[in-house]
Write a protein that holds these residues in place. Structure first.
Motif, PDB file in Angstrom:
ATOM      1  N   ASP A  98       0.808  -1.221   0.000  1.00  0.00           N
ATOM      2  CA  ASP A  98       0.000   0.000   0.000  1.00  0.00           C
ATOM      3  C   ASP A  98       0.840   1.270   0.000  1.00  0.00           C
ATOM      4  OD1 ASP A  98      -2.547  -0.985  -0.179  1.00  0.00           O
ATOM      5  OD2 ASP A  98      -2.968  -0.953   1.964  1.00  0.00           O
ATOM      6  N   ILE A  99       2.122   1.149  -0.319  1.00  0.00           N
ATOM      7  CA  ILE A  99       3.012   2.303  -0.222  1.00  0.00           C
ATOM      8  C   ILE A  99       2.651   3.398  -1.243  1.00  0.00           C
ATOM      9  CG2 ILE A  99       4.796   1.487  -1.837  1.00  0.00           C
ATOM     10  CD1 ILE A  99       6.881   2.482   0.234  1.00  0.00           C
ATOM     11  N   GLY A 100       1.851   3.025  -2.243  1.00  0.00           N
ATOM     12  CA  GLY A 100       1.472   3.994  -3.277  1.00  0.00           C
ATOM     13  C   GLY A 100       0.209   4.782  -2.986  1.00  0.00           C
ATOM     14  N   HIS A 101      -0.391   4.599  -1.815  1.00  0.00           N
ATOM     15  CA  HIS A 101      -1.608   5.347  -1.494  1.00  0.00           C
ATOM     16  C   HIS A 101      -1.310   6.840  -1.400  1.00  0.00           C
ATOM     17  CE1 HIS A 101      -5.234   3.034  -0.979  1.00  0.00           C
ATOM     18  NE2 HIS A 101      -4.562   2.054  -0.391  1.00  0.00           N
ATOM     19  N   GLY A 102      -2.261   7.636  -1.907  1.00  0.00           N
ATOM     20  CA  GLY A 102      -2.158   9.085  -1.805  1.00  0.00           C
ATOM     21  C   GLY A 102      -2.876   9.591  -0.575  1.00  0.00           C
ATOM     22  N   PRO A 103      -2.977  10.917  -0.425  1.00  0.00           N
ATOM     23  CA  PRO A 103      -3.635  11.504   0.751  1.00  0.00           C
ATOM     24  C   PRO A 103      -5.037  10.953   0.980  1.00  0.00           C
ATOM     25  CG  PRO A 103      -2.521  13.199  -0.516  1.00  0.00           C
ATOM     26  CD  PRO A 103      -2.440  11.945  -1.332  1.00  0.00           C
ATOM     27  N   PHE A 104      -5.351  10.648   2.213  1.00  0.00           N
ATOM     28  CA  PHE A 104      -6.644  10.120   2.632  1.00  0.00           C
ATOM     29  C   PHE A 104      -7.025   8.840   1.878  1.00  0.00           C
ATOM     30  CE2 PHE A 104      -6.857  14.549   4.014  1.00  0.00           C
ATOM     31  CZ  PHE A 104      -7.235  14.379   5.337  1.00  0.00           C
ATOM     32  N   SER A 105      -5.993   8.091   1.478  1.00  0.00           N
ATOM     33  CA  SER A 105      -6.165   6.767   0.869  1.00  0.00           C
ATOM     34  C   SER A 105      -7.145   6.768  -0.304  1.00  0.00           C
ATOM     35  CB  SER A 105      -6.569   5.753   1.949  1.00  0.00           C
ATOM     36  OG  SER A 105      -5.505   5.570   2.857  1.00  0.00           O
ATOM     37  N   HIS A 106      -8.242   6.015  -0.198  1.00  0.00           N
ATOM     38  CA  HIS A 106      -9.147   5.848  -1.340  1.00  0.00           C
ATOM     39  C   HIS A 106      -9.944   7.108  -1.662  1.00  0.00           C
ATOM     40  CE1 HIS A 106      -8.404   1.552  -1.763  1.00  0.00           C
ATOM     41  NE2 HIS A 106      -8.472   1.460  -0.446  1.00  0.00           N
ATOM     42  N   ALA A 107     -10.023   8.061  -0.730  1.00  0.00           N
ATOM     43  CA  ALA A 107     -10.849   9.252  -0.943  1.00  0.00           C
ATOM     44  C   ALA A 107     -10.424  10.020  -2.186  1.00  0.00           C
ATOM     45  CB  ALA A 107     -10.782  10.164   0.288  1.00  0.00           C
ATOM     46  N   LEU A 108      -9.123  10.116  -2.433  1.00  0.00           N
ATOM     47  CA  LEU A 108      -8.625  10.874  -3.587  1.00  0.00           C
ATOM     48  C   LEU A 108      -7.939   9.967  -4.605  1.00  0.00           C
ATOM     49  CD1 LEU A 108      -7.217  14.072  -1.817  1.00  0.00           C
ATOM     50  CD2 LEU A 108      -9.351  13.839  -3.103  1.00  0.00           C
ATOM     51  N   GLU A 109      -8.274   8.689  -4.578  1.00  0.00           N
ATOM     52  CA  GLU A 109      -7.676   7.731  -5.515  1.00  0.00           C
ATOM     53  C   GLU A 109      -7.960   8.138  -6.962  1.00  0.00           C
ATOM     54  OE1 GLU A 109      -6.387   3.328  -6.223  1.00  0.00           O
ATOM     55  OE2 GLU A 109      -6.760   4.256  -4.302  1.00  0.00           O
ATOM     56  N   GLY A 110      -6.905   8.199  -7.774  1.00  0.00           N
ATOM     57  CA  GLY A 110      -7.068   8.521  -9.182  1.00  0.00           C
ATOM     58  C   GLY A 110      -7.247   9.996  -9.470  1.00  0.00           C
ATOM     59  N   PHE A 111      -7.308  10.826  -8.422  1.00  0.00           N
ATOM     60  CA  PHE A 111      -7.497  12.260  -8.677  1.00  0.00           C
ATOM     61  C   PHE A 111      -6.157  12.982  -8.773  1.00  0.00           C
ATOM     62  CE2 PHE A 111      -7.741  16.621  -7.101  1.00  0.00           C
ATOM     63  CZ  PHE A 111      -8.584  17.155  -8.062  1.00  0.00           C
ATOM     64  N   VAL A 112      -5.279  12.747  -7.812  1.00  0.00           N
ATOM     65  CA  VAL A 112      -3.981  13.409  -7.823  1.00  0.00           C
ATOM     66  C   VAL A 112      -3.180  12.966  -9.044  1.00  0.00           C
ATOM     67  CG1 VAL A 112      -1.804  13.681  -6.585  1.00  0.00           C
ATOM     68  CG2 VAL A 112      -3.953  13.700  -5.328  1.00  0.00           C
ATOM     69  N   VAL A 113      -3.202  11.664  -9.309  1.00  0.00           N
ATOM     70  CA  VAL A 113      -2.543  11.135 -10.502  1.00  0.00           C
ATOM     71  C   VAL A 113      -3.580  10.337 -11.283  1.00  0.00           C
ATOM     72  CG1 VAL A 113      -0.641   9.769 -11.401  1.00  0.00           C
ATOM     73  CG2 VAL A 113      -0.385  10.974  -9.218  1.00  0.00           C
ATOM     74  N   LYS A 114      -4.086  10.924 -12.343  1.00  0.00           N
ATOM     75  CA  LYS A 114      -5.176  10.319 -13.105  1.00  0.00           C
ATOM     76  C   LYS A 114      -4.752   8.992 -13.732  1.00  0.00           C
ATOM     77  CE  LYS A 114      -7.679  13.259 -15.342  1.00  0.00           C
ATOM     78  NZ  LYS A 114      -8.153  14.215 -16.369  1.00  0.00           N
ATOM     79  N   ASP A 115      -5.672   8.026 -13.700  1.00  0.00           N
ATOM     80  CA  ASP A 115      -5.502   6.725 -14.348  1.00  0.00           C
ATOM     81  C   ASP A 115      -4.411   5.849 -13.717  1.00  0.00           C
ATOM     82  OD1 ASP A 115      -7.498   7.425 -16.178  1.00  0.00           O
ATOM     83  OD2 ASP A 115      -6.043   8.366 -17.523  1.00  0.00           O
TER      84      ASP A 115
END
Length: 408
Positions: A98-115
């Protein structure tokens, strides 16, 4: 068993003391990429519903590694061949999954880095770490990608009965203060075995598997998809979308260099080593800091949404079994546009709808196989009385609608 330097021990509220099995694991945990997980919430905005749910991806990664160590020892006792190198590979793969999770985990998934989902980003981090550690993660990466010639190893990391799920159900239920996810992970792990290279559960463990699947279903409806957490995460996503729009129009916004980098890139940055290093600086602190500063921004839509999130004055949300009447939503949109003196496009940040789904067990994915006493292997759905109607393998869809309380 694992040899642990007494100085390299983590005190976990779920399992007690968790040791670092070897020097490589110890160095990986100490790496800035992994330490970043201390600043990534495990359950997104769920703390607005369950005040105790402030644990992080760091907790979860260590817990998953602990369970993996238990599983390895059980399988070795049952005669499954796992070399020292493979053992290290399994522990590294689950530690970094899970080291690739972004801020707030699934909440912003795919938003900070699209696709790019968190699994893809985790792989990027692992590849970079592998270079830094001179190829010591080769086996871990092969296991993580499912390319290693022993399928059960990937199944221990990523399947419908893996160490990841076993930890997060137990851990999330503990911190949220609910009992539904409190599975018996020790019982499940003790029932694991390997047949023809694949992971199986011995027949006497079938009831523990049933409870595991039921716990996962309950946790999604009661915790992960709780309506308050859902609307909070939707507001957070819309805050980021609004910030990106403001920047694209040539306006200025306060924010950390790493957050502004991705907002200005519009999520389409080519993910090379340089971009990875910027992403590695991004965490919950950047998001909360920005939301606090944007609260006083002259843009009404942005400031209003930030105020809602910070003060927990969220939108009203309804969840139903059928789609919401589009005419009713259109009427509410017009009402809010007039009330806030906004265009309908801007008012759509406060009036919107969508759908959520829950499926505890997927027949399309790698099955949870039961090893019967006569040596035959069958799918858990065929062996379980409780699951005979396949209720848990059916996708349940619900529909939500959100709008300001003034429009109720």
């Amino acid at each position: 068993m694992v040899k642990t330097n007494k100085l390299n021990v983590f005190n976990d509220p779920i399992y007690g003391f968790i040791g670092t099995p070897n020097e490589l694991i110890f160095k990986l945990i100490g790496h800035p990429y992994f330490q970043r997980l201390r600043r990534i919430s495990q359950m997104g905005m769920s703390y607005l519903v369950y005040p105790g749910a402030h644990h992080t991806r760091f907790h979860h990664a260590l817990g998953s590694m602990h369970l993996m160590d238990k599983a390895i020892q059980i399988l070795k006792l049952k005669g499954v061949t796992i070399s020292e190198e493979e053992e290290t590979g399994l522990l590294c793969a689950i530690l970094l999954h899970d080291i690739g999770h972004g801020p707030f985990s699934h909440a912003l998934e795919g938003f900070v880095v699209k696709d790019l989902n968190h699994e893809s980003l985790s792989l990027r981090f692992m590849e970079e770490l592998n270079t830094e550690f001179n190829g010591q993660l080769d086996i871990a990466i092969a296991i993580f990608e499912g390319d290693y010639p022993k399928p059960f190893m990937n199944q221990l990391v990523s399947s419908q009965l893996d160490m990841d799920r076993m930890d997060y159900l137990k851990r999330d239920s503990f911190y949220a203060g609910v009992t539904e996810g409190n599975i018996n992970s020790e019982r499940l792990i003790s029932m694991l075995n390997v047949t023809n290279g694949n992971l199986v559960v011995e027949e006497k463990g079938i009831y523990a598997v049933e409870k595991f699947l039921m716990a996962r279903r309950f946790m999604y409806w009661q915790v992960y998809l709780h309506k308050t957490g859902l609307v909070a995460e939707q507001i957070l996503v819309r805050i980021m979308q609004r910030a990106r729009k403001i920047l694209s129009e040539g306006n200025q916004l306060e924010g950390s260099p790493s957050l502004l980098f991705f907002l200005k890139k519009n999520g389409n940055a080519a993910f090379d080593k340089e971009v990875l290093s910027v992403f590695a600086q991004l965490d919950d602190v950047d998001i909360l800091g920005a939301v606090k500063s944007w609260r006083s921004h002259p843009d009404f839509v942005l400031s209003k949404m930030c105020e809602m999130l910070l003060d927990r004055k969220l939108l009203h949300i309804k969840i139903k079994k059928r789609p919401v009447d589009s005419q009713k939503m259109e009427k509410k949109l017009e009402e809010i546009a007039q009330m806030y003196d906004l265009s309908e496009e801007d008012a759509a940040n406060f009036v919107f709808q969508g759908e959520i789904s829950n499926k505890a067990y997927s027949e399309e994915q790698q099955a949870i196989n039961i090893l019967k006493k006569n040596g035959k292997i069958t799918d858990v759905l065929k062996e379980s009385d409780q699951l005979s109607l396949k209720a848990l393998s059916t996708t349940v869809i619900k529909y939500y609608s959100c709008y300001p309380k003034e429009a109720v």
